[in-house]
Motif scaffolding. Sequence first.
Motif, PDB file in Angstrom:
ATOM      1  N   LEU A 102       0.631  -1.231  -0.349  1.00 43.37           N
ATOM      2  CA  LEU A 102       0.035   0.006   0.248  1.00 43.37           C
ATOM      3  C   LEU A 102       1.032   1.835   0.100  1.00 43.37           C
ATOM      4  CD1 LEU A 102      -2.863  -1.119   2.639  1.00 43.37           C
ATOM      5  CD2 LEU A 102      -2.472  -1.340   0.100  1.00 43.37           C
ATOM      6  N   CYS A 103       1.822   0.762  -0.250  1.00 43.19           N
ATOM      7  CA  CYS A 103       2.863   2.110   0.052  1.00 43.19           C
ATOM      8  C   CYS A 103       3.174   2.731  -1.393  1.00 43.19           C
ATOM      9  CB  CYS A 103       4.241   1.775   0.316  1.00 43.19           C
ATOM     10  SG  CYS A 103       5.345   2.961   0.256  1.00 43.19           S
ATOM     11  N   GLY A 104       2.686   4.134  -1.994  1.00 40.43           N
ATOM     12  CA  GLY A 104       2.870   4.597  -3.082  1.00 40.43           C
ATOM     13  C   GLY A 104       1.840   4.396  -3.908  1.00 40.43           C
ATOM     14  N   ILE A 105       0.935   3.690  -3.857  1.00 35.00           N
ATOM     15  CA  ILE A 105      -0.013   3.207  -4.473  1.00 35.00           C
ATOM     16  C   ILE A 105      -1.290   4.648  -4.844  1.00 35.00           C
ATOM     17  CG2 ILE A 105      -0.335   0.886  -3.511  1.00 35.00           C
ATOM     18  CD1 ILE A 105      -2.817   2.078  -2.838  1.00 35.00           C
ATOM     19  N   PRO A 106      -1.743   4.714  -6.192  1.00 34.74           N
ATOM     20  CA  PRO A 106      -2.456   5.668  -6.895  1.00 34.74           C
ATOM     21  C   PRO A 106      -3.744   5.958  -6.415  1.00 34.74           C
ATOM     22  CG  PRO A 106      -1.909   4.204  -8.707  1.00 34.74           C
ATOM     23  CD  PRO A 106      -1.128   4.123  -7.486  1.00 34.74           C
ATOM     24  N   ASP A 107      -3.967   5.726  -5.473  1.00 36.37           N
ATOM     25  CA  ASP A 107      -5.221   5.423  -4.843  1.00 36.37           C
ATOM     26  C   ASP A 107      -6.745   6.131  -5.517  1.00 36.37           C
ATOM     27  OD1 ASP A 107      -4.244   7.974  -2.985  1.00 36.37           O
ATOM     28  OD2 ASP A 107      -4.629   6.815  -1.519  1.00 36.37           O
ATOM     29  N   ALA A 108      -5.703   7.565  -5.362  1.00 36.72           N
ATOM     30  CA  ALA A 108      -7.096   8.311  -5.525  1.00 36.72           C
ATOM     31  C   ALA A 108      -7.624   8.144  -7.245  1.00 36.72           C
ATOM     32  CB  ALA A 108      -6.776   9.577  -5.994  1.00 36.72           C
ATOM     33  N   LEU A 157     -11.362   5.002 -11.883  1.00 43.19           N
ATOM     34  CA  LEU A 157     -11.563   3.865 -12.282  1.00 43.19           C
ATOM     35  C   LEU A 157     -12.394   2.664 -11.710  1.00 43.19           C
ATOM     36  CD1 LEU A 157      -8.385   2.445 -13.286  1.00 43.19           C
ATOM     37  CD2 LEU A 157      -9.569   3.584 -14.616  1.00 43.19           C
ATOM     38  N   VAL A 158     -12.572   2.224 -10.294  1.00 43.80           N
ATOM     39  CA  VAL A 158     -13.617   1.963  -9.768  1.00 43.80           C
ATOM     40  C   VAL A 158     -14.916   2.506  -9.984  1.00 43.80           C
ATOM     41  CG1 VAL A 158     -14.986   0.951  -7.814  1.00 43.80           C
ATOM     42  CG2 VAL A 158     -12.842   1.015  -8.432  1.00 43.80           C
ATOM     43  N   GLU A 159     -15.582   3.941  -9.839  1.00 50.35           N
ATOM     44  CA  GLU A 159     -16.508   4.507 -10.200  1.00 50.35           C
ATOM     45  C   GLU A 159     -16.424   5.376 -11.812  1.00 50.35           C
ATOM     46  OE1 GLU A 159     -15.808   8.248  -8.191  1.00 50.35           O
ATOM     47  OE2 GLU A 159     -15.146   7.648  -6.012  1.00 50.35           O
ATOM     48  N   SER A 160     -15.543   4.762 -12.661  1.00 52.98           N
ATOM     49  CA  SER A 160     -15.898   4.432 -13.963  1.00 52.98           C
ATOM     50  C   SER A 160     -16.945   3.538 -13.958  1.00 52.98           C
ATOM     51  CB  SER A 160     -15.029   5.213 -14.682  1.00 52.98           C
ATOM     52  OG  SER A 160     -14.441   4.111 -15.076  1.00 52.98           O
ATOM     53  N   VAL A 218      -5.042  -4.300  -1.306  1.00 55.97           N
ATOM     54  CA  VAL A 218      -5.653  -5.768  -0.438  1.00 55.97           C
ATOM     55  C   VAL A 218      -7.567  -5.227  -0.645  1.00 55.97           C
ATOM     56  CG1 VAL A 218      -4.382  -5.170   2.223  1.00 55.97           C
ATOM     57  CG2 VAL A 218      -5.693  -3.143   1.492  1.00 55.97           C
ATOM     58  N   ASP A 219      -8.153  -5.986   0.164  1.00 56.72           N
ATOM     59  CA  ASP A 219      -9.584  -6.326   0.379  1.00 56.72           C
ATOM     60  C   ASP A 219     -10.401  -4.885  -0.401  1.00 56.72           C
ATOM     61  OD1 ASP A 219      -9.561  -9.426   0.019  1.00 56.72           O
ATOM     62  OD2 ASP A 219      -9.839  -9.197   1.785  1.00 56.72           O
ATOM     63  N   ASP A 220     -10.256  -3.971   0.857  1.00 51.35           N
ATOM     64  CA  ASP A 220     -11.228  -2.636   0.440  1.00 51.35           C
ATOM     65  C   ASP A 220      -9.997  -1.597   0.306  1.00 51.35           C
ATOM     66  OD1 ASP A 220      -9.045  -2.678   2.727  1.00 51.35           O
ATOM     67  OD2 ASP A 220     -10.943  -1.620   4.625  1.00 51.35           O
ATOM     68  N   HIS A 221      -8.410  -1.895  -0.309  1.00 56.24           N
ATOM     69  CA  HIS A 221      -7.831  -1.218  -0.698  1.00 56.24           C
ATOM     70  C   HIS A 221      -7.052  -0.232  -1.604  1.00 56.24           C
ATOM     71  CE1 HIS A 221      -6.846   3.268   0.438  1.00 56.24           C
ATOM     72  NE2 HIS A 221      -5.204   3.052   0.582  1.00 56.24           N
ATOM     73  N   GLY A 222      -6.743  -0.041  -2.857  1.00 60.70           N
ATOM     74  CA  GLY A 222      -5.942  -0.001  -3.576  1.00 60.70           C
ATOM     75  C   GLY A 222      -6.305  -0.494  -5.044  1.00 60.70           C
ATOM     76  N   LEU A 223      -5.566  -2.009  -5.322  1.00 62.86           N
ATOM     77  CA  LEU A 223      -5.935  -2.089  -6.511  1.00 62.86           C
ATOM     78  C   LEU A 223      -7.198  -3.658  -6.024  1.00 62.86           C
ATOM     79  CD1 LEU A 223      -2.617  -3.032  -8.346  1.00 62.86           C
ATOM     80  CD2 LEU A 223      -4.961  -1.538  -9.584  1.00 62.86           C
ATOM     81  N   GLY A 224      -7.185  -4.085  -4.884  1.00 66.13           N
ATOM     82  CA  GLY A 224      -8.239  -4.883  -4.191  1.00 66.13           C
ATOM     83  C   GLY A 224      -9.363  -4.502  -4.451  1.00 66.13           C
ATOM     84  N   LEU A 225      -9.975  -3.037  -4.630  1.00 68.83           N
ATOM     85  CA  LEU A 225     -11.763  -2.281  -5.187  1.00 68.83           C
ATOM     86  C   LEU A 225     -11.870  -2.475  -6.068  1.00 68.83           C
ATOM     87  CD1 LEU A 225     -10.436   1.329  -3.663  1.00 68.83           C
ATOM     88  CD2 LEU A 225     -12.035  -0.275  -2.330  1.00 68.83           C
ATOM     89  N   LEU A 226     -11.065  -2.668  -7.253  1.00 65.38           N
ATOM     90  CA  LEU A 226     -11.208  -3.172  -8.820  1.00 65.38           C
ATOM     91  C   LEU A 226     -11.476  -4.063  -8.783  1.00 65.38           C
ATOM     92  CD1 LEU A 226      -8.481  -1.209 -11.108  1.00 65.38           C
ATOM     93  CD2 LEU A 226     -10.625  -0.522 -10.960  1.00 65.38           C
ATOM     94  N   LEU A 227     -10.443  -5.010  -7.885  1.00 71.41           N
ATOM     95  CA  LEU A 227     -10.697  -6.448  -7.424  1.00 71.41           C
ATOM     96  C   LEU A 227     -12.592  -6.736  -7.204  1.00 71.41           C
ATOM     97  CD1 LEU A 227      -7.970  -8.509  -6.557  1.00 71.41           C
ATOM     98  CD2 LEU A 227      -8.939  -8.715  -8.094  1.00 71.41           C
ATOM     99  N   ASN A 228     -12.890  -6.227  -6.308  1.00 72.35           N
ATOM    100  CA  ASN A 228     -13.862  -6.717  -5.445  1.00 72.35           C
ATOM    101  C   ASN A 228     -15.132  -6.325  -6.587  1.00 72.35           C
ATOM    102  OD1 ASN A 228     -12.934  -7.850  -3.171  1.00 72.35           O
ATOM    103  ND2 ASN A 228     -12.864  -5.486  -2.213  1.00 72.35           N
ATOM    104  N   ALA A 229     -14.880  -5.682  -6.980  1.00 68.93           N
ATOM    105  CA  ALA A 229     -15.897  -5.071  -8.140  1.00 68.93           C
ATOM    106  C   ALA A 229     -15.671  -5.625  -9.652  1.00 68.93           C
ATOM    107  CB  ALA A 229     -15.144  -3.180  -8.505  1.00 68.93           C
ATOM    108  N   ARG A 230     -15.121  -6.474  -9.335  1.00 67.08           N
ATOM    109  CA  ARG A 230     -14.879  -7.587 -10.934  1.00 67.08           C
ATOM    110  C   ARG A 230     -14.849  -6.822 -11.896  1.00 67.08           C
ATOM    111  NH1 ARG A 230     -15.764 -10.376  -6.348  1.00 67.08           N
ATOM    112  NH2 ARG A 230     -17.325 -11.919  -6.721  1.00 67.08           N
ATOM    113  N   GLN A 231     -13.332  -6.325 -12.523  1.00 65.64           N
ATOM    114  CA  GLN A 231     -13.556  -5.110 -13.258  1.00 65.64           C
ATOM    115  C   GLN A 231     -11.777  -5.217 -13.733  1.00 65.64           C
ATOM    116  OE1 GLN A 231     -14.650  -1.600 -10.853  1.00 65.64           O
ATOM    117  NE2 GLN A 231     -15.087  -0.606 -12.427  1.00 65.64           N
TER     118      GLN A 231
END
Length: 256
Positions: A30-36, A41-44, A58-71
Amino acid sequence: MMGTKVFDTPAAAVADVSDGATIAVGGFGLCGIPDALIRALVESGVGDLEVFSNNCGVDDHGLGLLLNARQIRRVTASYVGENKEFARQYLAGELEVELTPQGTLAERLRAGGAGIPAFFTPAGVGTPVADGGLPWRYHVDGSVAVASPPKETRAFGDKRYVMEEGITADFALVHAVKGDTAGNLIFDKTAMNFNPLAAMAGKVTIAQVEELVEPGELDPAQVHLPGIFVQRIVETGPQDKRIEKRTVQATEGAAR
């Protein structure tokens, strides 16, 4: 949009990322990730993405958000980490995963950005990394649906090396602590990790920065990545610095 490279919001900066795009993403854990940018992308709702990143958050942060949304359709990474949903999707046959030695992944990104189509490395020789057979995708029943192909190996002197291809992506998403409107970036300590490499590999590189300044305000000797590699930049303010896994030691006399 306020200038040739500067965008008002993360959403505007990623607005043209379309279904099926390939994306190189900076950060380590989670160090230096482009979270915003990831949240944008998730919202798009964009989907069927192929991602190149050291890991998948992780499950609720970073690229994990795109994974959870099946994107995300496919991930090339070196580390699964603490992301249980990543492991679940992979083992259930819902996600294609190419696991790559960490140093090899870093060099593949750098090579792609430098215009080098392939290179030889000793990492992985004599293992399924070179010989093929690593499961990229599983069937629902647990059998292997797609396996990695064998790679070319060659002897140089008295050692064998395996050929690895450089990586280029349609887009790259990176995070920097400071940047100017020309796209020159400064990374904060270990947040350099994969960010400069991902930025080099992207055909269109989008940088989120905590602080944006005018050209000439950055000391050229302190610039880690020149603006030639950055096509878009957005100021997002201080980052929410999450800890991936907190480990603490009980103090003497504390209840256990």
